[in-house]
Design a protein around this motif. Sequence first.
Motif, PDB file in Angstrom:
ATOM      1  N   UNK A 153     -11.860  11.977 -35.411  1.00 56.05           N
ATOM      2  CA  UNK A 153     -12.624  13.055 -34.787  1.00 56.05           C
ATOM      3  C   UNK A 153     -12.971  12.695 -33.343  1.00 56.05           C
ATOM      4  N   UNK A 154     -13.351  11.463 -33.129  1.00 56.19           N
ATOM      5  CA  UNK A 154     -13.681  11.031 -31.776  1.00 56.19           C
ATOM      6  C   UNK A 154     -12.437  11.049 -30.888  1.00 56.19           C
ATOM      7  N   UNK A 155     -11.329  10.541 -31.405  1.00 51.68           N
ATOM      8  CA  UNK A 155     -10.107  10.456 -30.606  1.00 51.68           C
ATOM      9  C   UNK A 155      -9.561  11.836 -30.250  1.00 51.68           C
ATOM     10  N   UNK A 156      -9.592  12.750 -31.212  1.00 49.81           N
ATOM     11  CA  UNK A 156      -9.021  14.075 -30.979  1.00 49.81           C
ATOM     12  C   UNK A 156     -10.061  15.107 -30.550  1.00 49.81           C
ATOM     13  N   UNK A 157     -11.263  14.617 -30.251  1.00 45.96           N
ATOM     14  CA  UNK A 157     -12.343  15.474 -29.744  1.00 45.96           C
ATOM     15  C   UNK A 157     -12.643  16.632 -30.701  1.00 45.96           C
ATOM     16  N   UNK A 158     -12.885  16.251 -31.939  1.00 49.50           N
ATOM     17  CA  UNK A 158     -13.217  17.195 -33.002  1.00 49.50           C
ATOM     18  C   UNK A 158     -14.663  16.987 -33.421  1.00 49.50           C
ATOM     19  N   UNK A 159     -15.383  18.058 -33.617  1.00 47.15           N
ATOM     20  CA  UNK A 159     -16.781  17.960 -34.028  1.00 47.15           C
ATOM     21  C   UNK A 159     -16.877  17.538 -35.489  1.00 47.15           C
ATOM     22  N   UNK A 160     -17.724  16.542 -35.748  1.00 48.17           N
ATOM     23  CA  UNK A 160     -18.014  16.097 -37.116  1.00 48.17           C
ATOM     24  C   UNK A 160     -19.518  16.212 -37.299  1.00 48.17           C
ATOM     25  N   UNK A 161     -19.925  17.204 -38.077  1.00 48.89           N
ATOM     26  CA  UNK A 161     -21.342  17.554 -38.141  1.00 48.89           C
ATOM     27  C   UNK A 161     -22.175  16.602 -38.982  1.00 48.89           C
ATOM     28  N   UNK A 166     -19.470  15.797 -48.205  1.00 47.93           N
ATOM     29  CA  UNK A 166     -18.176  16.379 -48.557  1.00 47.93           C
ATOM     30  C   UNK A 166     -17.826  17.590 -47.716  1.00 47.93           C
ATOM     31  N   UNK A 167     -18.802  18.477 -47.478  1.00 42.56           N
ATOM     32  CA  UNK A 167     -18.493  19.689 -46.735  1.00 42.56           C
ATOM     33  C   UNK A 167     -18.147  19.392 -45.284  1.00 42.56           C
ATOM     34  N   UNK A 168     -18.907  18.496 -44.644  1.00 42.92           N
ATOM     35  CA  UNK A 168     -18.630  18.150 -43.251  1.00 42.92           C
ATOM     36  C   UNK A 168     -17.269  17.489 -43.116  1.00 42.92           C
ATOM     37  N   UNK A 169     -16.947  16.588 -44.025  1.00 43.55           N
ATOM     38  CA  UNK A 169     -15.675  15.884 -43.956  1.00 43.55           C
ATOM     39  C   UNK A 169     -14.495  16.815 -44.229  1.00 43.55           C
ATOM     40  N   UNK A 170     -14.656  17.754 -45.140  1.00 41.36           N
ATOM     41  CA  UNK A 170     -13.570  18.681 -45.464  1.00 41.36           C
ATOM     42  C   UNK A 170     -13.241  19.560 -44.262  1.00 41.36           C
ATOM     43  N   UNK A 171     -14.266  20.080 -43.609  1.00 42.63           N
ATOM     44  CA  UNK A 171     -14.037  20.929 -42.441  1.00 42.63           C
ATOM     45  C   UNK A 171     -13.462  20.113 -41.291  1.00 42.63           C
ATOM     46  N   UNK A 172     -13.986  18.909 -41.080  1.00 45.98           N
ATOM     47  CA  UNK A 172     -13.492  18.058 -40.000  1.00 45.98           C
ATOM     48  C   UNK A 172     -12.026  17.700 -40.208  1.00 45.98           C
ATOM     49  N   UNK A 173     -11.622  17.452 -41.450  1.00 48.65           N
ATOM     50  CA  UNK A 173     -10.224  17.136 -41.736  1.00 48.65           C
ATOM     51  C   UNK A 173      -9.318  18.299 -41.323  1.00 48.65           C
TER      52      UNK A 173
END
Length: 243
Positions: A153-161, A166-173
């Motif tokens: 998430x950090x490398x690809x500039x993706x928000x990880x809430x 489980x819900x945060x990780x599923x959406x981040x994936x």
Amino acid sequence: MTWFHGRLCGFDLETTGVDLENDRIVTACAVQCGGKQDTQSINWMADPGIEIPEGAAKVHGITTERARAEGRPAAEVVEQVIASLAESVSAGLPVIAMNASFDLTILDREARRHGVQPLTDIVGDNLYVVDPRVLDKQMDQRRKGQRTLSALCQHYKVRLDGAHSSDADAIAACRVAWRLATRFERIGVMTLPELHQAQIKWAESQARSLAGYFRRTPGKESWADGVRTEWPLVPAPRAGEAA
């Protein structure tokens, strides 16, 4: 339309540990997102029926006491998670799962433990999985550093809430998978069947490379024996066969 511009099904588990054959589901999330539609997610908390080790509780925040008080029977949760994923697969959605062979194998073993029909028995060859971990390791092999979801998430500039829920990780994936597909054309132009088959080969190669590294590293030689090459599901041991 390319696969990543359509609807995606994110899937994630938090568990009592990392033993594929013996650990249990604590929380689960199946989320549908993308495709220019609203995000919809279903979350579950299970009473795993065993103690949740302190180390695992520190990671995902669910203690044994809370799981017993708030969690639903494990068999019920497993059945509902599989039904939700099967519905998404039947609709043609890819299942996006970080380190998919862990989550899908744990779900498979829980199904067998509780007498629930496993996901693969329901959907068969229609299951197409996208694993950001496998894709990242294949597309950016020389990058140093961790390959955890947080790191990706950090490398690809993706928000990880909220990492390790489980819900945060599923959406981040799902977000990381989308980034990978837009950055690396080779991934984005593949059909889902092509991408799934490619990941089987890539995951096996990556696992063999990791096992080789362990064998060459003093003090880690025995770790090589625990590296599994199967993806996206480690087959269940046959009766009388050691895991």
